[in-house]
Design an enzyme around this catalytic site. Structure first.
Site: not given
Ligand code: NOJ
Length: 708
Positions: A260
Site C-alpha cells: 500500500d
Molecule cells: C491507500 C489505500 O489504503 C489503498 O486502498 C489505495 O488503493 C492506495 N492508497 C492507492 O490510492
C-alpha cells in the site's frame, strides 16, 4: 529473435526471455510504482527515463504520453497504470459511479456485481489504464473504522463470494487486472483505528480473514495489496510468514503483490521496525512484496542492497517475473485493443448501475406506509442528505481523490433523492427543506416542520458526509451527528408518517428511527442513481430485495456487533442497554411475504468431502413479483473449539412471481464445515451440524446433518 516480442510465444516464456535480457537497474525499476500526483516535474521526467514499472493515479491522455516514452527505453517495457476504481472508475468525472461496495453487498447479487466489475473494467481500459486497486476483501468487524464503506460487509463468506464475482468481472475480458486488498485483517485493527495493529492470531486469520483472499488467488486475481498495519505487532509489509509463506507458497498465489501507499517508508517512520529505508526495502522484498507503491527511494535502496550483496537476486527475479507475466497476460507488450472512450458513462453501464442501485436498497421497517398510497398527494422531502451528491457518492470519487476538490460538479446525469422524488411524484407535490446540515452548523428545523405540517407524508434523508467517511476518518461516536436526531424527533412530533432514508457510509445508531418512524430505508452510498431508486421504491415501481450485509448496533460502545461472534457465558449484553442489535445481518423487508417450507438434505449423514444438496421451497405470498435471498447458516453443535452458533455457508438470490413457489437448491460442501484448530489444522469434526435455511438469522428452518 527476441522471443519476448513474439506474440505466438506463451506468456511465461516471453517473461523469462525478457527477464534474461534485463540489467539490475531495469529489474528494480519494474518493482517501483510512483504516484503521478506527488512527483515534481524533474522526478517525473527521471522516472520515465528509468522506465519504471508502474504509475498510479494517472488519468486519460497522460497515460499515453508515459507509455510512448516507455516504448523508447532500451527494452521498451510498458508501465502498468493503476487506479482506484473502487465503485466504478469514479476518479474520472463523467464515468459511471456505482453504489459503494458496502451498498452493493446488500444486493447479494453475484451476477450484477460481476457486471459492475465488467463495466468498470471497460471504462478503466478505455481511459488508457490497466489495473484497479479493487476489490477490498477486508471484513468490517469494527464499525468505528472509517473504511467500512469499502467492504462487502461483516461476513467472510459473503466477502469471498462477492469479491470473487467482481474480480471475475474485472478480469474476464482481459482489459485490466484486479487487486485484492488489503492483505490482511485490516478491518480488525484495535479500536477500529485505521492502519493500526490487528491483535489477531494466525488461527483466526486462517478461519476468518484468509478465505476471501484464497478464493481470489484460486480464481487467478492478478494482484494483491499489502495492508498498512501489523498483525500481532509484526507489520504486514515485513511479514514473511503471512505474505511469502502463506499467500505465495501455501496458497500458490501467482500474481504480484504491491505494497500500500508508502508502506516501505512506514516501516521506518511509523512502525519503527527498520532503521532506514535500505533496511526497510530489504525487509519488504524478503517478506514477499513485489512492487513498492510510492516510496521513491526504494529504487536507490535496492540498487545499494544488490551492490553490497545484501539481497538475494532470486527474490528480485521472482518479483519481476510476476510483474512481467501480468504485463504479458494483459497484452501490454502487444497492440492492446481498448474499448472506445464512449463506453465511459454509457447507457448500457447506467442500466447495470440502476439495477444494482435498486437491489442494494434495504427496507428495514415498513408500518404499512410503503409503497406510498394514492391519497399521499403532498410529500415533504427534508434532511441534509436529500440533495447532496457528495454524501450520496461517498468516498473514492473525483470529489475526494486523488486530491480533494470542492468546486466541481459531476458531469454524469445523477439523481439525488430530491430529484428522484420530484420526477417520480411530480415537482409540484414535493415540499423541500434541508432541515439541518450533518454537523450541526446549520439549523432550519422549523422550516422542515412547516413543510411536514403541510404534507401527507414526510421523507427525511439523513446520514453522514464525506468528512466522516474513509481513510483517517474513524468515528468514536456512531450516533447521528449534529441536529439530525432533533430534526427527526420534531418531524415525528407532527404526527405525519415519517419515512427515514439513510444516505450514509456505514451503520449508525438508529434505535430512535426504528421505534418512531413509519418506515426506515437504508441506501448507503447509492452512486449516480441511488436517489431515483429510493423514489421508485417508495412509489412501488419495484419490490425491494436488499438485505443487510452488516449489523447495526444500539450504541457505539456495543461494537463489535457482527452476527457470527463466538459464544460466551453471560449472554454478551450490557446492563445499560437492551439486548441485541437494532438490526442484524440478513435483515431486510420486501413488499411480499416469503414463506419457507420443506427443507431437505440430499443426505442426513455424510463424510467430510461430500457435497450435500440442500433444498427448500420458497413461496412469494404477496401480490408483487419479487426477489428473495435465501440464506444458509450452519452450526457445529459440539466442537473442539468455539464456533459461531450461526455461520453463513451459502446464499442464492431468486426471482419468484407473486403467488408462485420456487424450489431453491443450495450446495453445501462439507469441507466448508471445517474449523481451524489451535495447531492450525483445518478439520471437519464428526458430529451433528444444524443446517438453517431461511430469510435471515432469525427466521429459518432447521435440519440436522451428521458428519461421521
Ligand atoms: C491507500 C489505500 O489504503 C489503498 O486502498 C489505495 O488503493 C492506495 N492508497 C492507492 O490510492
Amino acid at each position: 529473435m527476441e522471443k519476448y516480442k513474439d506474440k505466438s510465444v506463451g506468456t511465461d516464456e516471453r517473461a523469462e526471455d525478457l527477464l534474461s535480457r534485463m540489467t539490475v537497474e531495469e529489474k528494480i525499476g519494474q518493482m517501483l510504482q510512483v504516484s503521478y500526483n506527488t512527483l515534481s516535474e524533474e522526478d517525473y521526467e527521471r522516472y520515465q527515463e528509468l522506465g519504471i514499472g508502474s504509475f498510479l493515479h494517472v488519468l486519460g491522455s497522460e497515460a499515453d504520453d508515459i507509455r510512448a516514452k516507455a516504448a523508447n527505453t532500451r527494452l521498451g517495457i510498458p508501465p502498468i497504470f493503476g487506479i482506484d476504481a473502487i465503485h466504478g472508475h469514479a476518479l474520472l468525472n463523467g464515468a459511471t459511479v456505482f453504489p459503494s461496495q458496502l451498498a452493493v453487498s446488500c444486493s447479494f447479487n453475484r451476477e450484477l456485481i460481476r457486471e459492475m466489475g465488467r463495466c468498470t473494467a471497460r471504462e478503466v481500459a478505455a481511459d488508457g489504464l490497466d489495473w484497479t486497486f479493487s476489490p477490498v476483501l477486508c471484513i468490517a468487524r469494527d464499525l468505528r473504522w472509517g473504511r467500512v464503506d469499502e467492504t462487502f460487509g461483516e461476513d467472510s463468506y459473503v466477502v469471498g463470494e462477492l469479491g470473487g464475482a467482481i474480480i471475475d468481472g474485472y478480469e474476464c475480458d482481459n482489459y485490466i487486472i484486479a487487486c485484492a486488498k488489503h492483505y490482511i485483517a485490516y478491518g480488525e485493527a484495535a479500536g477500529g483505528r485505521d492502519a493500526y495493529d490487528s491483535p489477531v492470531t494466525e488461527r483466526k486469520i486462517r478461519e476468518v480473514f484468509l478465505p476471501p483472499f484464497k478464493k481470489a488467488a484460486d480464481i487467478g486475481c492478478g494482484s494483491m495489496m499489502t495492508a498498512y498495519g501489523s498483525i500481532d505487532t509484526l507489520p504486514l509489509t515485513a511479514n514473511r510468514h503471512i505474505l511469502r509463506e502463506i499467500l505465495k507458497e501455501e496458497i500458490g498465489f501467482d500474481g504480484f503483490i504491491v505494497t500500500d501507499w508508502e508502506n516501505v517508508r512506514s516501516l521506518v517512520t511509523n512502525q519503527h521496525v527498520a532503521e532506514d529505508l535500505t533496511e526497510a526495502s530489504k525487509k519488504a522484498v524478503e517478506a514477499g512484496n513485489d512492487m513498492s507503491m510510492n516510496t521513491h527511494e526504494f529504487y536507490e535502496c535496492m540498487l545499494r542492497l544488490v551492490g553490497d550483496s545484501k539481497i538475494d537476486m532470486d527474490l528480485i527475479d521472482d518479483a519481476v517475473r510476476r510483474i512481467l507475466k501480468i504485463k504479458f497476460r494483459l497484452g501490454l507488450f502487444d497492440e492492446k485493443i481498448r474499448p472506445n472512450r464512449d463506453v465511459i458513462g454509457c447507457r448500457g453501464h447506467k442500466n447495470v448501475n440502476y439495477e444494482l442501485a435498486k437491489e442494494s436498497i434495504v427496507l428495514l421497517k415498513n408500518d404499512n406506509v410503503l409503497p406510498l398510497k394514492g391519497d399521499t398527494k403532498t410529500i415533504a422531502v427534508v434532511g441534509p442528505n436529500t440533495d447532496d451528491i457528495r454524501a450520496q457518492y461517498g468516498d473514492w470519487t473525483f470529489f475526494s481523490h486523488p486530491t480533494p476538490k470542492e468546486n466541481v460538479a459531476p458531469l454524469s446525469d445523477f439523481y439525488t433523492v430530491l430529484r428522484g422524488m420530484r420526477e417520480v411524484f411530480g415537482g409540484k407535490n414535493i415540499l423541500y427543506s434541508k432541515g439541518c446540515d450533518i454537523y450541526g452548523r446549520e439549523n432550519y428545523i422549523s422550516d422542515a416542520v412547516k413543510a411536514a405540517e403541510k404534507a401527507d407524508a414526510v421523507v427525511c434523508v439523513i446520514g453522514d458526509c464525506l468528512a466522516q467517511n474513509g481513510e483517517y476518518r474513524d468515528r468514536a461516536d456512531l450516533e447521528l451527528s449534529g441536529h439530525q436526531l432533533e430534526l427527526v424527533k420534531r418531524l415525528v412530533g407532527t404526527q405525519k408518517p415519517v419515512i427515514a432514508v439513510l444516505v450514509n457510509c456505514k451503520p449508525l445508531c438508529i434505535s430512535y428511527l426504528k421505534e418512531s418512524c413509519a418506515a426506515v430505508i437504508e441506501s448507503f452510498n447509492g452512486g449516480d442513481l441511488g436517489g431515483m431508486a429510493v423514489a421508485e421504491m417508495m412509489a412501488g415501481k419495484f419490490n425491494p430485495s436488499g438485505k443487510l450485509s452488516i449489523s447495526f448496533p444500539r450504541h457505539s460502545a456495543q461494537t463489535p456487533c457482527y452476527y457470527n461472534q463466538y459464544t460466551g457465558w453471560h449472554g454478551g449484553g450490557y446492563v445499560d442497554l437492551p439486548k441485541g442489535n437494532v438490526y442484524d445481518f440478513g435483515d431486510g423487508l420486501s413488499y411480499s411475504k416469503f414463506e419457507y417450507s420443506d427443507l431437505k438434505l440430499s443426505k442426513a449423514k455424510a463424510a467430510a468431502g461430500e457435497i450435500i444438496n440442500v433444498t427448500v421451497n420458497v413461496k412469494n405470498n404477496g401480490d408483487m413479483d419479487g426477489k428473495e435471498t435465501v440464506m444458509m447458516f450452519v452450526n457445529d453443535v459440539v466442537s473442539s473449539h468455539l464456533t459461531p452458533t450461526k455461520q453463513l455457508k451459502g446464499f442464492e438470490k431468486v426471482f419468484i412471481k407473486a403467488g408462485d413457489t420456487k424450489k431453491v437448491t443450495l450446495k453445501l460442501d462439507t469441507n466448508d464445515l471445517a474449523l481451524v484448530t489451535s495447531d492450525l489444522k483445518y478439520v471437519v469434526e464428526n458430529g451433528d451440524f444444524e443446517i438453517m435455511v431461511g430469510r435471515n438469522t432469525k427466521e429459518y428452518l432447521t435440519a440436522i446433518l451428521t458428519i461421521e
